[in-house]
Design a protein around this motif. Sequence first.
Motif, short mmCIF file in Angstrom:
data_model
loop_
_atom_site.label_atom_id
_atom_site.label_comp_id
_atom_site.label_asym_id
_atom_site.label_seq_id
_atom_site.Cartn_x
_atom_site.Cartn_y
_atom_site.Cartn_z
N LYS A 25 40.14 15.85 111.67
CA LYS A 25 39.43 15.07 110.42
C LYS A 25 39.05 15.45 109.62
CE LYS A 25 38.45 11.66 112.80
NZ LYS A 25 38.33 10.25 113.03
N LYS A 77 45.01 9.26 107.27
CA LYS A 77 44.59 8.05 107.41
C LYS A 77 45.67 7.80 108.29
CE LYS A 77 46.21 3.89 104.83
NZ LYS A 77 46.45 2.74 103.57
N ARG A 80 43.10 8.42 111.35
CA ARG A 80 42.26 7.12 111.50
C ARG A 80 42.18 6.28 112.33
NH1 ARG A 80 39.30 7.79 105.04
NH2 ARG A 80 37.88 9.90 105.71
N GLU A 83 42.18 5.93 116.13
CA GLU A 83 40.45 5.83 116.58
C GLU A 83 40.50 4.23 117.93
OE1 GLU A 83 37.62 6.43 114.11
OE2 GLU A 83 37.75 8.41 114.09
#
Length: 83
Positions: A25, A77, A80, A83
């Motif tokens: 990231k 995206k 994310r 997670e």
Amino acid sequence: MKKKKLLQKLSDYFDMGKRKQCEQKSCLKKIIRELREKEHKLSTKLQNEESEIKRKRLKKESQIIHAQRLKGLKRLKALRCDE
């Protein structure tokens, strides 16, 4: 070592995938930032360019960079959401 510290080390060991995702990231963010800056520079060059041939080349290059940046944003995206 205390129990908390041992449990933390064990947790870190099993969460290596998360650490790798965090590294990805941060790397993606850096690359996306650089692509955005390059895209802005090309757009200003494109506005100031008078030669039609060079304008076409700059426009095509700008479109490619824009597409790559969108791919990077899509991947970021997705990371994310995992997670």
